[in-house]
Scaffold this active site. Structure first.
Site, PDB file in Angstrom:
ATOM      1  N   SER A   9       0.796  -1.237   0.000  1.00 40.59           N
ATOM      2  CA  SER A   9       0.000   0.000   0.000  1.00 40.59           C
ATOM      3  C   SER A   9       0.827   1.286   0.000  1.00 40.59           C
ATOM      4  O   SER A   9       0.279   2.359  -0.232  1.00 40.59           O
ATOM      5  CB  SER A   9      -0.929   0.031   1.212  1.00 40.59           C
ATOM      6  OG  SER A   9      -2.129  -0.619   0.897  1.00 40.59           O
ATOM      7  N   TYR A  52      -4.460   2.859   7.557  1.00 37.56           N
ATOM      8  CA  TYR A  52      -5.688   2.051   7.555  1.00 37.56           C
ATOM      9  C   TYR A  52      -6.667   2.602   8.599  1.00 37.56           C
ATOM     10  O   TYR A  52      -6.682   3.810   8.856  1.00 37.56           O
ATOM     11  CB  TYR A  52      -5.371   0.567   7.829  1.00 37.56           C
ATOM     12  CG  TYR A  52      -4.304  -0.015   6.950  1.00 37.56           C
ATOM     13  CD1 TYR A  52      -4.500  -0.126   5.570  1.00 37.56           C
ATOM     14  CD2 TYR A  52      -3.111  -0.465   7.463  1.00 37.56           C
ATOM     15  CE1 TYR A  52      -3.518  -0.682   4.751  1.00 37.56           C
ATOM     16  CE2 TYR A  52      -2.130  -1.020   6.647  1.00 37.56           C
ATOM     17  CZ  TYR A  52      -2.345  -1.120   5.300  1.00 37.56           C
ATOM     18  OH  TYR A  52      -1.383  -1.664   4.495  1.00 37.56           O
ATOM     19  N   LYS A  72       0.611   3.398  -2.936  1.00 39.30           N
ATOM     20  CA  LYS A  72      -0.581   4.218  -3.246  1.00 39.30           C
ATOM     21  C   LYS A  72      -0.307   5.720  -3.271  1.00 39.30           C
ATOM     22  O   LYS A  72      -0.685   6.387  -4.237  1.00 39.30           O
ATOM     23  CB  LYS A  72      -1.713   3.875  -2.265  1.00 39.30           C
ATOM     24  CG  LYS A  72      -2.252   2.447  -2.440  1.00 39.30           C
ATOM     25  CD  LYS A  72      -3.213   2.081  -1.320  1.00 39.30           C
ATOM     26  CE  LYS A  72      -3.734   0.658  -1.469  1.00 39.30           C
ATOM     27  NZ  LYS A  72      -4.527   0.231  -0.305  1.00 39.30           N
ATOM     28  N   VAL A 103       1.162  -3.818   3.827  1.00 36.39           N
ATOM     29  CA  VAL A 103       1.143  -5.135   4.467  1.00 36.39           C
ATOM     30  C   VAL A 103       2.462  -5.907   4.296  1.00 36.39           C
ATOM     31  O   VAL A 103       2.627  -6.959   4.891  1.00 36.39           O
ATOM     32  CB  VAL A 103      -0.054  -6.007   4.008  1.00 36.39           C
ATOM     33  CG1 VAL A 103      -1.367  -5.421   4.459  1.00 36.39           C
ATOM     34  CG2 VAL A 103      -0.027  -6.238   2.514  1.00 36.39           C
ATOM     35  N   TYR A 136      -1.966  -2.396 -10.838  1.00 32.82           N
ATOM     36  CA  TYR A 136      -2.097  -2.272  -9.383  1.00 32.82           C
ATOM     37  C   TYR A 136      -1.284  -3.351  -8.648  1.00 32.82           C
ATOM     38  O   TYR A 136      -0.530  -3.057  -7.724  1.00 32.82           O
ATOM     39  CB  TYR A 136      -3.575  -2.325  -8.984  1.00 32.82           C
ATOM     40  CG  TYR A 136      -3.772  -2.351  -7.492  1.00 32.82           C
ATOM     41  CD1 TYR A 136      -3.546  -1.207  -6.721  1.00 32.82           C
ATOM     42  CD2 TYR A 136      -4.128  -3.522  -6.837  1.00 32.82           C
ATOM     43  CE1 TYR A 136      -3.684  -1.238  -5.340  1.00 32.82           C
ATOM     44  CE2 TYR A 136      -4.275  -3.558  -5.456  1.00 32.82           C
ATOM     45  CZ  TYR A 136      -4.047  -2.419  -4.716  1.00 32.82           C
ATOM     46  OH  TYR A 136      -4.167  -2.453  -3.352  1.00 32.82           O
TER      47      TYR A 136
HETATM   48  N1  GLU Z   1      -1.485  -5.457  -2.517  1.00 31.71           N
HETATM   49  C1  GLU Z   1      -2.213  -5.391  -1.293  1.00 31.71           C
HETATM   50  C2  GLU Z   1      -3.692  -5.553  -1.525  1.00 31.71           C
HETATM   51  O1  GLU Z   1      -4.222  -4.946  -2.400  1.00 31.71           O
HETATM   52  C3  GLU Z   1      -1.900  -4.083  -0.626  1.00 31.71           C
HETATM   53  C4  GLU Z   1      -2.561  -4.004   0.671  1.00 31.71           C
HETATM   54  C5  GLU Z   1      -1.854  -3.155   1.668  1.00 31.71           C
HETATM   55  O2  GLU Z   1      -0.637  -3.042   1.733  1.00 31.71           O
HETATM   56  O3  GLU Z   1      -2.592  -2.572   2.461  1.00 31.71           O
HETATM   57  O4  GLU Z   1      -4.353  -6.285  -0.857  1.00 31.71           O
END
Ligand code: GLU
Length: 305
Positions: A61, A241, A64, A259, A189
């Site tokens: 994430s 989060y 992002k 994550v 993604y």
């Molecule tokens: N690639 C992970 C997903 O889309 C990223 C999630 C994350 O790091 O929060 O589930």
């Protein structure tokens, strides 16, 4: 600073045992949970590192906010905000629920998966490969690290198991939020999430945001300060989060976790911080990484609130 970082890593290394590595992407489960490392890159250009600072892990994430920067550069903010909102959700990162119930039918923000997938669709390029290469080139540039690449095993693992993200993307397509091919967007993604970095790379990006887009080494402006403000605002309000509020109270700086166990932080005019500790708490944030940042923030008076 070096002494402080060594002391903090030493103090919290044992707390990795209270977390667990992510296993919903099977390949991530192979990570050694006991690792803990930090890099701090200050706006004077000094780098301090301690612990497992140079271990590679996938951004997940943390990609992002970086891809959001590139989407803003590619499209301008008006077009980006047509696709994603500006509000935190309080829901888990992969929640699908508000996509149907929220009446504007666009993801609430680009830090949750639904919003991030919409943003990935905005990256310029004729093929997924071109888009991914543009993201990689952008990350190489802002980290001054040409060796950055994708972890193919993690990418394949997520591609095989990312059913929830896939369902979200089709849902987004249905109400016109994704232009172009859904599977190609998901390829972008999943690949951006699988880009490997170290805490040093995250500290460099954090430091660039701390200078609102002016490169520390070359002094070149890489993006408008306005885009830096947008990205940092999202990091501050929804970067950790559904633990973002607690993080604001205990650490008090814009941050984004992933994550894979990384956390990228930025402190205006002072420093960028990268932390890695793959054992996560229940909300998906690095267990020991949070402890490290809480203590660092107290010691250096980083809290901006
Ligand atoms: N690639 C992970 C997903 O889309 C990223 C999630 C994350 O790091 O929060 O589930």
């Amino acid at each position: 600073m070096q002494k402080l970082l060594d002391e903090i890593i030493d103090k919290y290394k044992g707390t990795t045992a209270y977390g667990a590595v992510a296993n919903y992407i099977p390949e991530l489960e192979k990570t050694d949970p006991n690792q803990l490392g930090i890099s701090v890159f200050d706006t004077e250009g000094n780098l301090f590192q301690s612990g497992d600072a140079n271990v590679r892990f996938t951004m997940q994430s943390i990609s992002k906010p970086v891809v959001l920067l590139l989407a803003l550069i590619d499209n301008g903010e008006e077009r980006v905000f047509e696709k994603v909102g500006k509000e935190p959700t309080g829901d888990p990162f992969n929640s699908i629920v508000r996509l149907e119930t929220f009446n504007e039918h666009k993801p609430l923000n680009p830090m949750i998966n639904a919003g991030a997938i919409s943003v990935s669709a905005l990256i310029k390029g004729n093929t997924p490969e071109e888009k991914v290469n543009r993201i990689l080139d952008f990350i190489k540039k802002i980290t001054h690290n040409d060796s950055i690449r994708i972890n193919e095993a993690v990418y394949r693992s997520e591609d095989l198991t990312g059913h929830r993200n896939r369902s979200m993307a089709y849902f987004l397509k249905d109400f016109g939020n994704i232009e172009g091919d859904v599977d190609e967007t998901l390829e972008v993604y999943f690949k951006q999430c699988s880009i490997e970095v170290t805490t040093k790379d995250l500290a460099y990006i954090g430091a660039l945001l701390a200078r609102d887009g002016k490169d520390i080494i070359t002094n070149e402006r890489l993006f408008p300060a306005r885009y830096s403000h947008i990205v940092k605002s999202y990091m501050a309000t929804c970067g950790m989060y559904d633990g973002s509020g607690e993080f604001a109270i205990n650490v008090g700086i814009p941050a984004k976790s992933g994550v894979g166990g990384g956390i990228m932080c930025t402190v205006l005019n002072r420093m960028g911080i990268g932390v890695f500790g793959p054992a996560l708490n229940r909300k998906g944030n690095s267990y020991a990484g949070l402890k490290v940042l809480e203590t660092l923030s107290k010691n250096l008076h980083l809290n901006i609130y």
